[in-house]
Write an enzyme that holds these catalytic residues in place. Structure first.
Site, PDB file in Angstrom:
ATOM      1  N   VAL A  17       0.828  -1.270   0.027  1.00  0.00           N
ATOM      2  CA  VAL A  17       0.243  -0.049  -0.090  1.00  0.00           C
ATOM      3  C   VAL A  17       0.989   1.207   0.215  1.00  0.00           C
ATOM      4  O   VAL A  17       1.985   1.489   0.795  1.00  0.00           O
ATOM      5  CB  VAL A  17      -0.955  -0.026   1.255  1.00  0.00           C
ATOM      6  CG1 VAL A  17      -1.539   1.261   1.446  1.00  0.00           C
ATOM      7  CG2 VAL A  17      -1.799  -1.028   1.311  1.00  0.00           C
ATOM      8  N   ALA A  18       0.538   2.251  -0.716  1.00  0.00           N
ATOM      9  CA  ALA A  18       1.096   3.555  -0.801  1.00  0.00           C
ATOM     10  C   ALA A  18       0.181   4.773   0.063  1.00  0.00           C
ATOM     11  O   ALA A  18      -1.001   4.602   0.042  1.00  0.00           O
ATOM     12  CB  ALA A  18       1.365   4.038  -2.142  1.00  0.00           C
ATOM     13  N   ASP A 123      10.812  -1.235 -16.479  1.00  0.00           N
ATOM     14  CA  ASP A 123       9.293  -1.317 -16.271  1.00  0.00           C
ATOM     15  C   ASP A 123       8.648   0.243 -16.622  1.00  0.00           C
ATOM     16  O   ASP A 123       7.942   0.721 -15.919  1.00  0.00           O
ATOM     17  CB  ASP A 123       8.921  -1.730 -15.028  1.00  0.00           C
ATOM     18  CG  ASP A 123       7.461  -1.952 -14.959  1.00  0.00           C
ATOM     19  OD1 ASP A 123       6.879  -2.471 -15.976  1.00  0.00           O
ATOM     20  OD2 ASP A 123       6.820  -1.981 -13.997  1.00  0.00           O
TER      21      ASP A 123
END
Length: 339
Positions: A17-18, A123
């Site tokens: 989670v951020a 990425d």
């Protein structure tokens, strides 16, 4: 983590989670990525932290520090208030050529710096490019979870990234030059900004990853008739989307391409950025030994308790692997939003 107070959740993914937090003392806002202690603190996490820590550039989200809580490893970094470039395109449908160039110039500037530091991102995609909150938004590259340093590691061999952005040589699963593969991903980002769709997806079957991969390998793409794109821009795309990595345009060549140089802001020039980096070199950062000690401690499972009411015990969200049989591709983000 007593130094920070949580404001709100700002994202989640296969990492955890951020959250948006505020420094209690300075009132400055930061983004914090929470990764559950224990098995999830692997080599990828360590590589992400070490690579990110070494990068200081206006077009890269700034690393601040790592902090240990009883349940999580917290990576504290600059907060980009403008959200993802992906969301901006979803709202706009597509960008004008000038707007696409404005963001592409910044993307290439950040990637060029990474490569000069011997780090390839591996990425690069719209979801990993954030914007600050200014009127003329500054692009910020983030998420170095798949990054590879040629100083610390051998040439990449693994197939990582998001299918729509992956270069042909990466899919071939042979040793490849990560810097040249990054160029391809930058080209996909440019195409999506201009067209509002992915270059190698079948519009009728966007989730058919095998078809996408086939199209990538054969470099099967076109710019739709309804999109007005200059010949110079089409030429640049044709030099990026080249199956043979040895014949693909390089970052230095992109930076000298006529389309790229048009309306190039002075802060994007190599001379200006060199002076900024020289001024930034004395900025203190968290020490290497301290970071390594925190990472090592984070490999031990957490105590399972909630943390002082400020940072709750956080769960994590796993994304399904893509089923492509003999081709191992990792799905690390959303794909398309009604483009």
């Amino acid at each position: 983590m007593e130094r920070y107070e949580v404001i709100k959740d700002i994202g989640s993914g296969n990492f955890g989670v951020a959250k948006l937090v505020r420094d209690v003392r300075t009132k400055e806002l930061f983004a914090v990525k929470f990764i559950e202690r224990g098995q999830k603190i692997d080599e990828n996490v360590q590589r992400e932290i070490m690579n990110h820590r070494s990068l200081r550039h206006p077009n890269i989200v700034r690393f601040k520090e790592v902090v240990l809580t009883p349940t999580h490893l917290a990576i504290v970094m600059e907060y980009a208030a403008g959200g993802e470039l992906f969301e901006r395109i979803c709202s706009a449908g597509r960008f004008s050529e000038d707007e696409a160039r404005f963001f592409f110039q910044q993307l290439i500037s950040g990637v060029s710096y990474c490569h000069s530091m011997q780090i390839c991102h591996r990425d690069l995609k719209l979801e990993n490019t954030l914007l600050d909150g200014s009127i003329a938004p500054r692009l910020k590259i983030c998420d170095f979870g798949y990054s590879k340093s040629s100083v610390l590691h051998s040439q990449p061999k693994s197939t990582v990234g998001t299918p729509a952005y992956i270069a042909p040589e990466v899919l071939a699963r042979k040793e490849y030059d990560g810097k040249v593969a990054d160029v391809w991903s930058c080209g996909v980002t440019l195409y999506v900004m201009l067209v509002g769709a992915y270059p190698f997806e079948d519009p009728d079957e966007p989730r058919n990853f095998r078809k996408t991969i086939t199209r990538i390998l054969s470099v099967q793409y076109m710019v739709p008739d309804y999109v007005r794109v200059s010949m110079e821009c089409r030429h640049l795309l044709s030099r990026i989307f080249v199956a043979n990595p040895e014949q693909r345009i390089t970052i230095p060549e992109i930076k000298n391409h006529p389309w790229f140089l048009k309306n190039l802001p002075i802060e994007m020039t190599d001379e200006y950025q060199m002076s900024v980096q020289m001024n930034d070199i004395n900025t203190p950062s968290q020490g290497l030994e301290e970071i390594m000690a925190i990472i090592q401690e984070a490999r031990k499972p957490g105590d399972g308790s909630k943390f002082s009411g400020q940072i709750p015990g956080l769960g994590s969200m796993e994304l399904d692997d893509i089923d492509t049989d003999d081709i191992d591709v990792e799905d690390s983000g959303d794909f398309v939003c009604a483009l």
